[in-house]
Design a protein around this motif. Structure first.
Motif, short mmCIF file in Angstrom:
data_model
loop_
_atom_site.label_atom_id
_atom_site.label_comp_id
_atom_site.label_asym_id
_atom_site.label_seq_id
_atom_site.Cartn_x
_atom_site.Cartn_y
_atom_site.Cartn_z
N PRO A 26 -13.32 -1.96 36.05
CA PRO A 26 -14.73 -2.37 35.96
C PRO A 26 -15.64 -1.31 36.58
N LEU A 27 -16.88 -1.25 36.10
CA LEU A 27 -17.86 -0.33 36.69
C LEU A 27 -18.20 -0.78 38.10
N ILE A 28 -18.35 -2.09 38.27
CA ILE A 28 -18.63 -2.69 39.58
C ILE A 28 -17.72 -3.89 39.75
N ASP A 29 -17.09 -4.00 40.88
CA ASP A 29 -16.31 -5.19 41.22
C ASP A 29 -16.65 -5.53 42.66
N ALA A 30 -17.68 -6.35 42.82
CA ALA A 30 -18.21 -6.65 44.15
C ALA A 30 -17.95 -8.11 44.51
N GLY A 31 -16.70 -8.49 44.57
CA GLY A 31 -16.37 -9.86 44.94
C GLY A 31 -16.70 -10.84 43.85
N SER A 32 -17.92 -11.35 43.84
CA SER A 32 -18.28 -12.39 42.87
C SER A 32 -18.86 -11.82 41.57
N VAL A 38 -16.80 -3.69 27.45
CA VAL A 38 -15.83 -4.37 26.59
C VAL A 38 -16.21 -4.18 25.13
N TYR A 39 -15.30 -4.44 24.23
CA TYR A 39 -15.53 -4.38 22.79
C TYR A 39 -16.21 -3.07 22.35
N HIS A 40 -15.79 -2.00 22.93
CA HIS A 40 -16.22 -0.63 22.58
C HIS A 40 -17.65 -0.27 22.96
N ASN A 41 -18.59 -1.22 22.98
CA ASN A 41 -19.96 -0.81 23.28
C ASN A 41 -20.79 -1.93 23.93
N GLN A 42 -20.15 -2.86 24.59
CA GLN A 42 -20.90 -3.92 25.25
C GLN A 42 -20.67 -3.85 26.76
N LEU A 43 -21.76 -3.90 27.48
CA LEU A 43 -21.72 -3.94 28.94
C LEU A 43 -21.86 -5.41 29.34
N THR A 44 -20.88 -5.93 30.05
CA THR A 44 -20.92 -7.34 30.43
C THR A 44 -21.00 -7.48 31.94
N ALA A 45 -21.76 -8.46 32.37
CA ALA A 45 -21.84 -8.85 33.78
C ALA A 45 -21.25 -10.24 33.87
N HIS A 46 -20.26 -10.40 34.73
CA HIS A 46 -19.55 -11.68 34.84
C HIS A 46 -19.53 -12.11 36.30
N SER A 51 -20.40 -19.11 36.33
CA SER A 51 -21.71 -19.69 36.04
C SER A 51 -22.55 -18.87 35.07
N ALA A 52 -22.30 -17.58 34.94
CA ALA A 52 -23.16 -16.79 34.05
C ALA A 52 -22.43 -15.55 33.53
N ASP A 53 -22.71 -15.23 32.29
CA ASP A 53 -22.27 -13.97 31.68
C ASP A 53 -23.47 -13.36 30.98
N ALA A 54 -23.61 -12.07 31.08
CA ALA A 54 -24.68 -11.37 30.38
C ALA A 54 -24.05 -10.24 29.59
N VAL A 55 -24.55 -10.00 28.39
CA VAL A 55 -24.01 -8.96 27.52
C VAL A 55 -25.16 -8.08 27.04
#
Length: 70
Positions: A26-32, A38-46, A51-55
């Motif tokens: 992952p680019l960032i893995d800060a605990g929570s 992912v999927y070749h060109n999507q930046l996801t925040a999980h 409670s939330a995912d952003a793409v």
């Protein structure tokens, strides 16, 4: 093996994949929070509590600058 690698790099436009756009780390893995390509060109925040995912669609890897596929 060498011909397979040549075909693979030609497919990528001759650029190497870094560990981040290759989805290895992952680019960032800060605990929570985890930010990952992912999927070749999507930046996801999980959020790990689910409670939330952003793409967001991106064109280039923010680490190595490689153009990402569609």
């Amino acid at each position: 093996m060498a011909s397979t690698l040549k075909k693979f790099f030609a497919y990528l436009g001759g650029q190497n994949i870094c560990n981040y756009c290759g989805r290895k780390y992952p680019l960032i893995d800060a605990g929570s929070l985890e930010l990952r390509i992912v999927y070749h060109n999507q930046l996801t925040a999980h959020l790990n509590d689910g409670s939330a995912d952003a793409v967001k669609q991106i064109r280039y890897c923010p680490i190595c600058g490689r153009k990402l596929g569609d």
